[in-house]
Design a protein around this motif. Structure first.
Motif, PDB file in Angstrom:
ATOM      1  N   GLU A   5       8.520 -18.306  -6.140  1.00 56.77           N
ATOM      2  CA  GLU A   5       9.287 -17.135  -6.565  1.00 56.77           C
ATOM      3  C   GLU A   5       8.442 -15.872  -6.496  1.00 56.77           C
ATOM      4  OE1 GLU A   5      10.379 -18.544 -10.387  1.00 56.77           O
ATOM      5  OE2 GLU A   5      12.412 -19.106  -9.780  1.00 56.77           O
ATOM      6  N   GLN A   6       7.149 -16.026  -6.874  1.00 59.04           N
ATOM      7  CA  GLN A   6       6.244 -14.887  -6.831  1.00 59.04           C
ATOM      8  C   GLN A   6       6.090 -14.365  -5.409  1.00 59.04           C
ATOM      9  OE1 GLN A   6       4.658 -13.276  -9.399  1.00 59.04           O
ATOM     10  NE2 GLN A   6       3.912 -11.799  -7.890  1.00 59.04           N
ATOM     11  N   ILE A   7       5.905 -15.285  -4.465  1.00 59.12           N
ATOM     12  CA  ILE A   7       5.755 -14.902  -3.063  1.00 59.12           C
ATOM     13  C   ILE A   7       7.018 -14.214  -2.568  1.00 59.12           C
ATOM     14  CG2 ILE A   7       5.483 -15.786  -0.714  1.00 59.12           C
ATOM     15  CD1 ILE A   7       3.687 -17.974  -1.902  1.00 59.12           C
ATOM     16  N   SER A   8       8.173 -14.746  -2.990  1.00 59.77           N
ATOM     17  CA  SER A   8       9.441 -14.164  -2.571  1.00 59.77           C
ATOM     18  C   SER A   8       9.586 -12.730  -3.084  1.00 59.77           C
ATOM     19  CB  SER A   8      10.606 -15.011  -3.089  1.00 59.77           C
ATOM     20  OG  SER A   8      11.840 -14.421  -2.774  1.00 59.77           O
ATOM     21  N   ILE A  12       9.853  -9.245  -0.893  1.00 59.82           N
ATOM     22  CA  ILE A  12      10.937  -8.280  -1.063  1.00 59.82           C
ATOM     23  C   ILE A  12      10.373  -6.885  -1.313  1.00 59.82           C
ATOM     24  CG2 ILE A  12      12.817  -7.575  -2.599  1.00 59.82           C
ATOM     25  CD1 ILE A  12      13.396 -10.588  -2.989  1.00 59.82           C
ATOM     26  N   LEU A  13       9.354  -6.812  -2.172  1.00 63.17           N
ATOM     27  CA  LEU A  13       8.744  -5.516  -2.473  1.00 63.17           C
ATOM     28  C   LEU A  13       8.102  -4.911  -1.228  1.00 63.17           C
ATOM     29  CD1 LEU A  13       7.137  -6.257  -5.947  1.00 63.17           C
ATOM     30  CD2 LEU A  13       9.056  -4.728  -5.480  1.00 63.17           C
ATOM     31  N   LEU A  14       7.451  -5.752  -0.437  1.00 60.01           N
ATOM     32  CA  LEU A  14       6.823  -5.254   0.786  1.00 60.01           C
ATOM     33  C   LEU A  14       7.868  -4.654   1.711  1.00 60.01           C
ATOM     34  CD1 LEU A  14       4.305  -4.956   2.558  1.00 60.01           C
ATOM     35  CD2 LEU A  14       4.771  -7.248   3.460  1.00 60.01           C
ATOM     36  N   ARG A  15       9.035  -5.298   1.788  1.00 55.72           N
ATOM     37  CA  ARG A  15      10.098  -4.799   2.655  1.00 55.72           C
ATOM     38  C   ARG A  15      10.733  -3.533   2.085  1.00 55.72           C
ATOM     39  NH1 ARG A  15      16.033  -7.472   3.412  1.00 55.72           N
ATOM     40  NH2 ARG A  15      16.873  -5.941   4.885  1.00 55.72           N
ATOM     41  N   LEU A  17       9.705  -1.463  -0.449  1.00 53.89           N
ATOM     42  CA  LEU A  17       8.809  -0.331  -0.665  1.00 53.89           C
ATOM     43  C   LEU A  17       8.245   0.177   0.649  1.00 53.89           C
ATOM     44  CD1 LEU A  17       6.863  -1.509  -3.855  1.00 53.89           C
ATOM     45  CD2 LEU A  17       8.768   0.099  -3.729  1.00 53.89           C
ATOM     46  N   SER A  18       8.220  -0.687   1.642  1.00 50.91           N
ATOM     47  CA  SER A  18       7.759  -0.441   3.012  1.00 50.91           C
ATOM     48  C   SER A  18       6.251  -0.668   3.141  1.00 50.91           C
ATOM     49  CB  SER A  18       8.121   0.962   3.509  1.00 50.91           C
ATOM     50  OG  SER A  18       7.202   1.919   3.044  1.00 50.91           O
ATOM     51  N   PRO A  19       5.839  -1.254   4.266  1.00 50.73           N
ATOM     52  CA  PRO A  19       4.402  -1.468   4.503  1.00 50.73           C
ATOM     53  C   PRO A  19       3.577  -0.187   4.452  1.00 50.73           C
ATOM     54  CG  PRO A  19       5.696  -2.834   5.984  1.00 50.73           C
ATOM     55  CD  PRO A  19       6.678  -1.941   5.280  1.00 50.73           C
ATOM     56  N   PRO A  20       4.056   0.936   5.036  1.00 46.25           N
ATOM     57  CA  PRO A  20       3.250   2.169   4.929  1.00 46.25           C
ATOM     58  C   PRO A  20       3.041   2.599   3.475  1.00 46.25           C
ATOM     59  CG  PRO A  20       4.863   2.401   6.667  1.00 46.25           C
ATOM     60  CD  PRO A  20       5.212   1.143   5.942  1.00 46.25           C
ATOM     61  N   ARG A  21       4.065   2.408   2.651  1.00 48.71           N
ATOM     62  CA  ARG A  21       3.966   2.800   1.240  1.00 48.71           C
ATOM     63  C   ARG A  21       2.942   1.949   0.513  1.00 48.71           C
ATOM     64  NH1 ARG A  21       4.819   7.003  -2.174  1.00 48.71           N
ATOM     65  NH2 ARG A  21       5.194   6.277  -4.273  1.00 48.71           N
ATOM     66  N   LEU A  22       2.902   0.662   0.836  1.00 43.35           N
ATOM     67  CA  LEU A  22       1.978  -0.247   0.148  1.00 43.35           C
ATOM     68  C   LEU A  22       0.595  -0.287   0.790  1.00 43.35           C
ATOM     69  CD1 LEU A  22       4.112  -3.375  -0.861  1.00 43.35           C
ATOM     70  CD2 LEU A  22       3.036  -1.700  -2.366  1.00 43.35           C
ATOM     71  N   ASP A  27      -5.107  -1.928   0.989  1.00 39.52           N
ATOM     72  CA  ASP A  27      -6.499  -1.625   1.340  1.00 39.52           C
ATOM     73  C   ASP A  27      -7.399  -1.748   0.116  1.00 39.52           C
ATOM     74  OD1 ASP A  27      -5.773  -1.144   3.936  1.00 39.52           O
ATOM     75  OD2 ASP A  27      -5.709   1.041   3.730  1.00 39.52           O
ATOM     76  N   ALA A  28      -6.905  -1.288  -1.026  1.00 36.03           N
ATOM     77  CA  ALA A  28      -7.719  -1.301  -2.244  1.00 36.03           C
ATOM     78  C   ALA A  28      -7.801  -2.684  -2.872  1.00 36.03           C
ATOM     79  CB  ALA A  28      -7.158  -0.315  -3.264  1.00 36.03           C
ATOM     80  N   ALA A  29      -6.715  -3.450  -2.776  1.00 39.32           N
ATOM     81  CA  ALA A  29      -6.663  -4.737  -3.475  1.00 39.32           C
ATOM     82  C   ALA A  29      -7.050  -5.915  -2.595  1.00 39.32           C
ATOM     83  CB  ALA A  29      -5.259  -4.959  -4.034  1.00 39.32           C
ATOM     84  N   GLY A  30      -6.800  -5.829  -1.307  1.00 37.09           N
ATOM     85  CA  GLY A  30      -7.174  -6.911  -0.406  1.00 37.09           C
ATOM     86  C   GLY A  30      -6.166  -8.031  -0.278  1.00 37.09           C
ATOM     87  N   SER A  31      -5.091  -7.975  -1.039  1.00 36.28           N
ATOM     88  CA  SER A  31      -4.053  -9.003  -0.953  1.00 36.28           C
ATOM     89  C   SER A  31      -2.730  -8.385  -1.369  1.00 36.28           C
ATOM     90  CB  SER A  31      -4.370 -10.199  -1.862  1.00 36.28           C
ATOM     91  OG  SER A  31      -4.262  -9.834  -3.230  1.00 36.28           O
ATOM     92  N   LEU A  32      -1.643  -9.000  -0.918  1.00 37.97           N
ATOM     93  CA  LEU A  32      -0.328  -8.474  -1.266  1.00 37.97           C
ATOM     94  C   LEU A  32      -0.087  -8.591  -2.765  1.00 37.97           C
ATOM     95  CD1 LEU A  32       2.356  -7.281  -0.479  1.00 37.97           C
ATOM     96  CD2 LEU A  32       3.167  -9.572   0.126  1.00 37.97           C
ATOM     97  N   GLN A  33      -0.486  -9.701  -3.350  1.00 34.90           N
ATOM     98  CA  GLN A  33      -0.307  -9.882  -4.792  1.00 34.90           C
ATOM     99  C   GLN A  33      -1.077  -8.816  -5.574  1.00 34.90           C
ATOM    100  OE1 GLN A  33      -1.673 -13.679  -6.284  1.00 34.90           O
ATOM    101  NE2 GLN A  33      -0.552 -13.469  -8.204  1.00 34.90           N
TER     102      GLN A  33
END
Length: 236
Positions: A5-8, A12-15, A17-22, A27-33
């Motif tokens: 569920e977390q990955i899902s 959704i947030l990546l889509r 919010l958009s990759p450019p937004r994230l 870059d700062a965190a090193g992972s999507l989570q």
């Protein structure tokens, strides 16, 4: 929430919010989570900054407005030969017209829109209505941080009284207000704050408020949430 569920949710947030937004958060965190955690923290920090700006901007504008009313009333209108009114927003002297004249029509227009719901006899914007419609940029621009003899004269004759506890050169005060102004623009445009000098701008807020009123500074320090939020930034 399980891992799937977390990955899902993160996908959704990546889509949405958009990759450019994230991208800055990735870059700062090193992972999507980690990026999602950092993004949420950035939202909290933006809220804390905006709360502090509510206090900072109102305190600054009221302090300057009080002295501008006094100073303007002492200026002679060269056309009528009489003193200007204390209401510098409706009857500005030549100097104020030059310094902030372009801001006043826009502020009066915004104030007029905000007073339309009033009874007909009370729709004309009052001093307080126009004052509230001016932006932080106006107050920053009034301070003599740059080479402008008119601004320096206004400071020497009037505006320095707004900062009775100032212990620094006025150009440092102007830089402090300018720094907070730039931070305000970042927050207003929903920009990332993760690489901004937020602690320095909090110090600038304290410098300006403290120069106006030391008791108010103590209260501000007890209610602002920026410092506490900075301490809980998620680790990569």
């Amino acid at each position: 929430m399980n891992r799937r569920e977390q990955i899902s949710v993160e996908a959704i947030l990546l889509r949405r919010l958009s990759p450019p937004r994230l991208a800055p958060y990735l870059d700062a965190a090193g992972s999507l989570q980690g990026a999602v955690r950092l993004y949420r923290w950035n939202v909290e920090l933006s809220g804390a900054v905006y709360e502090a700006l509510h206090i900072f901007e109102v305190v600054l504008r009221n302090a300057l407005d009080e002295q501008l009313c006094v100073w303007n009333a002492g200026q002679i209108n060269p056309v009528t030969g009489m003193s200007h009114a204390s209401d510098w927003l409706l009857d500005p002297s030549i100097l104020l017209e030059r310094i902030v004249g372009r801001d006043l029509p826009e502020a009066r227009n915004r104030a007029g829109h905000s007073t339309r719901a009033r009874p007909k006899d009370w729709r004309d914007p009052l001093h307080a209505d126009i004052l509230a419609a001016l932006s932080l940029g106006t107050w920053r621009f009034l301070l003599p941080g740059r080479k402008d003899l008119g601004k320096q004269l206004l400071w020497d004759e009037g505006l320095h009284h707004a900062f009775p506890h100032l212990r620094r050169p006025v150009h440092e005060l102007e830089r402090a207000v300018d720094g907070v102004y730039r931070l305000r623009n970042r927050v207003a445009h929903l920009e990332p704050l993760i690489n901004s000098s937020i602690a320095a701008q909090l110090a600038n807020m304290r410098t300006v408020i403290g120069a106006i009123d030391q008791d108010l500074l103590s209260w501000f320090a007890s209610v602002e949430k920026i410092g506490a939020t900075l301490k809980v930034r998620p680790k990569p």
